[in-house]
Design an enzyme around this catalytic site. Structure first.
Site, mmCIF file in Angstrom:
data_model
loop_
_atom_site.group_PDB
_atom_site.id
_atom_site.type_symbol
_atom_site.label_atom_id
_atom_site.label_comp_id
_atom_site.label_asym_id
_atom_site.label_seq_id
_atom_site.Cartn_x
_atom_site.Cartn_y
_atom_site.Cartn_z
ATOM 1 N N GLY A 134 -3.969 3.305 1.211
ATOM 2 C CA GLY A 134 -4.265 2.674 2.495
ATOM 3 C C GLY A 134 -3.046 2.450 3.357
ATOM 4 O O GLY A 134 -3.088 1.678 4.319
ATOM 5 N N HIS B 94 6.656 -1.974 3.581
ATOM 6 C CA HIS B 94 6.341 -3.351 3.961
ATOM 7 C C HIS B 94 5.456 -3.968 2.902
ATOM 8 O O HIS B 94 4.655 -3.279 2.266
ATOM 9 C CB HIS B 94 5.662 -3.411 5.330
ATOM 10 C CG HIS B 94 4.466 -2.515 5.459
ATOM 11 N ND1 HIS B 94 4.588 -1.149 5.629
ATOM 12 C CD2 HIS B 94 3.145 -2.764 5.407
ATOM 13 C CE1 HIS B 94 3.380 -0.607 5.685
ATOM 14 N NE2 HIS B 94 2.483 -1.562 5.543
ATOM 15 N N ASN C 292 0.854 -1.190 0.000
ATOM 16 C CA ASN C 292 0.000 0.000 0.000
ATOM 17 C C ASN C 292 0.889 1.239 0.000
ATOM 18 O O ASN C 292 1.848 1.317 0.772
ATOM 19 C CB ASN C 292 -0.899 0.003 1.238
ATOM 20 C CG ASN C 292 -1.861 -1.172 1.252
ATOM 21 O OD1 ASN C 292 -2.364 -1.576 0.206
ATOM 22 N ND2 ASN C 292 -2.106 -1.735 2.425
HETATM 23 P P1 AMP Z 1 -0.455 -0.559 5.829
HETATM 24 O O1 AMP Z 1 -1.871 -0.129 6.117
HETATM 25 O O2 AMP Z 1 -0.275 -1.151 4.469
HETATM 26 O O3 AMP Z 1 0.526 0.553 6.134
HETATM 27 O O4 AMP Z 1 -0.162 -1.761 6.802
HETATM 28 C C1 AMP Z 1 0.245 -1.584 8.123
HETATM 29 C C2 AMP Z 1 -0.011 -2.904 8.797
HETATM 30 O O5 AMP Z 1 0.771 -2.954 9.964
HETATM 31 C C3 AMP Z 1 -1.464 -3.116 9.215
HETATM 32 O O6 AMP Z 1 -1.958 -4.305 8.594
HETATM 33 C C4 AMP Z 1 -1.388 -3.236 10.731
HETATM 34 O O7 AMP Z 1 -2.274 -4.199 11.247
HETATM 35 C C5 AMP Z 1 0.058 -3.665 10.939
HETATM 36 N N1 AMP Z 1 0.646 -3.286 12.214
HETATM 37 C C6 AMP Z 1 0.637 -2.076 12.813
HETATM 38 N N2 AMP Z 1 1.330 -2.103 13.962
HETATM 39 C C7 AMP Z 1 1.817 -3.375 14.071
HETATM 40 C C8 AMP Z 1 2.611 -4.052 15.043
HETATM 41 N N3 AMP Z 1 3.083 -3.424 16.148
HETATM 42 N N4 AMP Z 1 2.892 -5.367 14.846
HETATM 43 C C9 AMP Z 1 2.430 -6.003 13.749
HETATM 44 N N5 AMP Z 1 1.687 -5.417 12.790
HETATM 45 C C10 AMP Z 1 1.372 -4.127 12.961
#
Ligand code: AMP
Ligand code: ZN
Length: 118
Positions: free
Chosen positions: A97, A104, A91
């Site tokens: 999003g 990542h 994303n």
């Molecule tokens: P995005 O919306 O593509 O930036 O994805 C961020 C992702 O990180 C989301 O799916 C969240 O659930 C995940 N996320 C946020 N904080 C953490 C954390 N501390 N450990 C694992 N996943 C996380």
């Protein structure tokens, strides 16, 4: 290696300052369980190096991007997803999003997914 950015949650996870459930790690990436899973398998491939997002990648990052995909493929295979398939998602920005400004790749699998994702 540079010190973890205290404002970046994924830099802190890479540094071990914030705990995570790690599925895989090597010199370039870690793969962790997503905190808020959207599929039976939902993992995040995170480069150790801070890159804000896909928009900050260029041709000099080619090896890192291929490494991220290869790591996702290896973890998907270990989770038995190779035959059934899976989805790799990056994303970018607000409309994409993106909520964490450290590059990542989501690895989603274990159920049928649809297109467009919405
Ligand atoms: P995005 O919306 O593509 O930036 O994805 C961020 C992702 O990180 C989301 O799916 C969240 O659930 C995940 N996320 C946020 N904080 C953490 C954390 N501390 N450990 C694992 N996943 C996380
Ligand atoms: Zn970071």
């Amino acid at each position: 290696m540079s010190a973890p950015d205290p404002n970046c949650i994924f830099c802190q996870i890479v540094a071990g300052a914030i705990p995570s459930e790690q599925a895989y790690a090597d010199d370039q990436v870690i793969v962790i369980q997503d905190l808020n899973p959207q599929a039976p398998v939902h993992l995040l491939v995170i480069p150790r190096r801070h890159v804000s997002g896909a928009a900050d990648l260029d041709a000099t990052d080619a090896a890192l991007v291929v490494h991220m995909v290869a790591a996702a493929n290896a973890v998907a295979a270990a989770r038995g997803l190779t035959a059934s398939g899976y989805r790799l998602v990056i994303n970018q920005g607000t409309h994409g999003g993106q909520t964490v400004s450290h590059l990542h790749m989501h690895l989603l699998g274990g159920r049928q997914m649809h297109w467009p994702p919405g």
